[in-house]
Design a protein around this motif. Sequence first.
Motif, PDB file in Angstrom:
ATOM      1  N   VAL A  92       0.811  -1.291   0.065  1.00 13.63           N
ATOM      2  CA  VAL A  92      -0.082  -0.074   0.089  1.00 13.63           C
ATOM      3  C   VAL A  92       0.880   1.293   0.100  1.00 13.63           C
ATOM      4  N   THR A  93       2.189   1.376   0.287  1.00 11.73           N
ATOM      5  CA  THR A  93       3.088   2.331   0.205  1.00 11.73           C
ATOM      6  C   THR A  93       3.242   2.756  -1.501  1.00 11.73           C
ATOM      7  N   GLU A  94       2.817   2.034  -2.280  1.00 10.51           N
ATOM      8  CA  GLU A  94       3.205   2.023  -3.854  1.00 10.51           C
ATOM      9  C   GLU A  94       2.099   2.800  -4.670  1.00 10.51           C
ATOM     10  N   GLY A  95       1.002   3.018  -4.210  1.00  5.80           N
ATOM     11  CA  GLY A  95       0.040   3.656  -5.015  1.00  5.80           C
ATOM     12  C   GLY A  95      -0.936   2.782  -5.733  1.00  5.80           C
ATOM     13  N   GLU A  96      -2.066   3.300  -5.821  1.00  8.88           N
ATOM     14  CA  GLU A  96      -3.267   2.336  -6.197  1.00  8.88           C
ATOM     15  C   GLU A  96      -3.267   2.086  -7.724  1.00  8.88           C
ATOM     16  N   ASP A  97      -2.462   2.736  -8.274  1.00  6.42           N
ATOM     17  CA  ASP A  97      -2.776   2.759  -9.888  1.00  6.42           C
ATOM     18  C   ASP A  97      -1.485   1.968 -10.547  1.00  6.42           C
ATOM     19  N   LYS A  98      -0.883   1.017  -9.698  1.00 10.22           N
ATOM     20  CA  LYS A  98       0.161   0.167 -10.230  1.00 10.22           C
ATOM     21  C   LYS A  98      -0.658  -0.749 -10.988  1.00 10.22           C
ATOM     22  N   PRO A  99      -1.701  -1.122 -10.970  1.00  9.80           N
ATOM     23  CA  PRO A  99      -2.475  -2.029 -11.961  1.00  9.80           C
ATOM     24  C   PRO A  99      -2.646  -1.557 -13.607  1.00  9.80           C
ATOM     25  N   LEU A 100      -2.667  -0.231 -13.528  1.00  4.29           N
ATOM     26  CA  LEU A 100      -2.882   0.524 -14.758  1.00  4.29           C
ATOM     27  C   LEU A 100      -1.715   0.683 -15.360  1.00  4.29           C
ATOM     28  N   LYS A 101      -0.630   1.000 -14.465  1.00  5.50           N
ATOM     29  CA  LYS A 101       0.598   1.345 -14.773  1.00  5.50           C
ATOM     30  C   LYS A 101       1.428  -0.038 -15.615  1.00  5.50           C
ATOM     31  N   TYR A 102       1.075  -1.033 -15.065  1.00  7.21           N
ATOM     32  CA  TYR A 102       1.843  -2.156 -15.268  1.00  7.21           C
ATOM     33  C   TYR A 102       0.817  -3.422 -15.571  1.00  7.21           C
ATOM     34  N   PRO A 103       0.035  -3.124 -16.761  1.00  4.32           N
ATOM     35  CA  PRO A 103      -1.092  -4.038 -16.855  1.00  4.32           C
ATOM     36  C   PRO A 103      -0.888  -5.484 -17.354  1.00  4.32           C
ATOM     37  N   HIS A 104       0.401  -5.672 -17.773  1.00  4.65           N
ATOM     38  CA  HIS A 104       0.914  -7.145 -18.221  1.00  4.65           C
ATOM     39  C   HIS A 104       0.906  -7.971 -17.135  1.00  4.65           C
ATOM     40  N   MET A 105       1.614  -7.385 -15.975  1.00  6.62           N
ATOM     41  CA  MET A 105       1.664  -8.260 -14.916  1.00  6.62           C
ATOM     42  C   MET A 105       0.401  -8.507 -14.318  1.00  6.62           C
ATOM     43  N   PHE A 106      -0.357  -7.648 -14.030  1.00  5.26           N
ATOM     44  CA  PHE A 106      -1.565  -7.839 -13.262  1.00  5.26           C
ATOM     45  C   PHE A 106      -2.572  -8.634 -14.239  1.00  5.26           C
ATOM     46  N   GLN A 107      -2.325  -8.536 -15.476  1.00  6.18           N
ATOM     47  CA  GLN A 107      -3.277  -9.459 -16.498  1.00  6.18           C
ATOM     48  C   GLN A 107      -2.477 -10.950 -16.045  1.00  6.18           C
ATOM     49  N   ALA A 108      -1.351 -11.365 -15.991  1.00  8.59           N
ATOM     50  CA  ALA A 108      -0.762 -12.566 -16.016  1.00  8.59           C
ATOM     51  C   ALA A 108      -1.284 -13.285 -14.539  1.00  8.59           C
ATOM     52  N   ALA A 109      -1.453 -12.349 -13.696  1.00  4.85           N
ATOM     53  CA  ALA A 109      -1.579 -13.031 -12.217  1.00  4.85           C
ATOM     54  C   ALA A 109      -2.825 -13.715 -12.020  1.00  4.85           C
ATOM     55  N   ASP A 110      -3.017 -14.534 -11.208  1.00  2.95           N
ATOM     56  CA  ASP A 110      -4.117 -15.185 -10.662  1.00  2.95           C
ATOM     57  C   ASP A 110      -4.646 -14.574  -9.490  1.00  2.95           C
ATOM     58  N   LEU A 111      -3.882 -14.124  -8.529  1.00 10.09           N
ATOM     59  CA  LEU A 111      -4.211 -13.619  -7.237  1.00 10.09           C
ATOM     60  C   LEU A 111      -3.033 -12.470  -7.083  1.00 10.09           C
ATOM     61  N   MET A 112      -3.812 -11.492  -6.337  1.00  6.42           N
ATOM     62  CA  MET A 112      -3.303 -10.066  -6.156  1.00  6.42           C
ATOM     63  C   MET A 112      -3.223 -10.149  -4.473  1.00  6.42           C
ATOM     64  N   LEU A 113      -2.092 -10.118  -3.777  1.00  6.55           N
ATOM     65  CA  LEU A 113      -1.723  -9.748  -2.376  1.00  6.55           C
ATOM     66  C   LEU A 113      -1.548  -8.373  -2.056  1.00  6.55           C
ATOM     67  N   ILE A 114      -2.416  -7.685  -1.358  1.00  8.18           N
ATOM     68  CA  ILE A 114      -2.089  -6.231  -0.934  1.00  8.18           C
ATOM     69  C   ILE A 114      -1.552  -6.293   0.269  1.00  8.18           C
ATOM     70  N   ASN A 115      -0.347  -5.996   0.144  1.00  8.13           N
ATOM     71  CA  ASN A 115       0.633  -6.098   1.557  1.00  8.13           C
ATOM     72  C   ASN A 115       0.730  -4.755   2.427  1.00  8.13           C
ATOM     73  N   LYS A 116       1.080  -4.720   3.730  1.00  7.98           N
ATOM     74  CA  LYS A 116       1.275  -3.833   4.398  1.00  7.98           C
ATOM     75  C   LYS A 116       0.094  -2.876   5.056  1.00  7.98           C
ATOM     76  N   ILE A 117      -1.061  -3.761   4.834  1.00 12.17           N
ATOM     77  CA  ILE A 117      -2.128  -2.902   5.305  1.00 12.17           C
ATOM     78  C   ILE A 117      -2.189  -2.403   6.483  1.00 12.17           C
ATOM     79  N   ASP A 118      -1.376  -2.898   7.663  1.00 18.10           N
ATOM     80  CA  ASP A 118      -1.077  -2.096   8.607  1.00 18.10           C
ATOM     81  C   ASP A 118      -1.113  -0.668   8.799  1.00 18.10           C
ATOM     82  N   LEU A 119      -0.298  -0.347   7.697  1.00 14.70           N
ATOM     83  CA  LEU A 119       0.099   0.980   7.376  1.00 14.70           C
ATOM     84  C   LEU A 119      -1.026   2.143   6.949  1.00 14.70           C
TER      85      LEU A 119
END
Lengths: 247, 113
Positions: free
Chosen positions: A162-189
Amino acid sequence: MCNDCGCAAPLPGHEHVHDPPSRTIRIEENLLAKNQCLAETNRAHFLAQQVFVLNLVSSPGSGKTSILERTLADLAEQVTFAVLEGDQQTSNDADRIAATGVPVKQINTGAGCHLDAHMVGHGIETFQMDATDILMIENVGNLVCPAAFDLGEDHKVVVLSVTEGEDKPLKYPHMFQAADLMLINKIDLLPYLRFDLEQCKAFARQVNPGIKVLELSCHSGAGMDQWYDWLKQGVRRKRAVRNAERA
Amino acid sequence: MHELSLTQNLIELAEEHARRAGASAIKSITVKIGALSGVIPEAMEFAFDVCCQGTLAQGATLGILHVPAIGRCRQCTTESSMTSLIDSCPECGGFVLDILQGQEMALTELEID
């Protein structure tokens, strides 16, 4: 008349060298064909040995290694792991994993920006695969290149902190399209950041409507149980597939 | 950034095909690259000469056929040209487009001696 050049030969002394004509051959072969072939070999091997295999991808610093450390420790009694660590340099990550007692092998890619199926095929040579439930492959921290290279895994798992910015999936669509699972880490922050969790999930689903999302913090432990359930389910499913093939 | 290793793969593939055809040299290599393949043609051109050194393809030229991307909306089945993986349907605004073409990265033709 000379058939090759059309000159008024044959005359005595007509002996210029005719270049053999070049030929054109038509091919239709994917540039990743060789990697794909090796990846399928890996996949068949993993299936035969009933090993559930994950390819962890993310930008550097998202917490892949920390998630692994906690997962290996928390599930030590229930699941047998092996870990491949990909980095350009150093064995720092492998040292951290080795401290948990899990078999680990560091692959240094040097100038390379991703792991490929060939490296993985050799990387696992020292592991006792028939005694392994889950092989975790931690790819080089990079949201671009690892998207294109199949390693023979069951799933690509993309980690986004969550320190990276929520628009990463749009900026790097190939990777988010290739993945079956997304882990959103560091939610304690989250209380300290302006990170829009719902917007992030919406962006990820815009790129990949089928992507599964889990929110967790490997630091506080929040959400880790869902991740562990997903892992154990994957192990059971892999065994079922194998047993069905044997029957 | 992975164009370097892709280009190395390309030359290896080209050499395999050329050897099988009994060629002594490769004069030109043609590839097709889709607009959404993730491959940047300029980066491949940049890597090409270096990767050809010491191979059958030394001195060869590289031809790139650009394949435009076309998607079909899962909601209304309209086909439209795409410029990114996150395009939406121009007809109904649907976000899910199945990519019909534009992800190609393949060796298509060799000119050999």
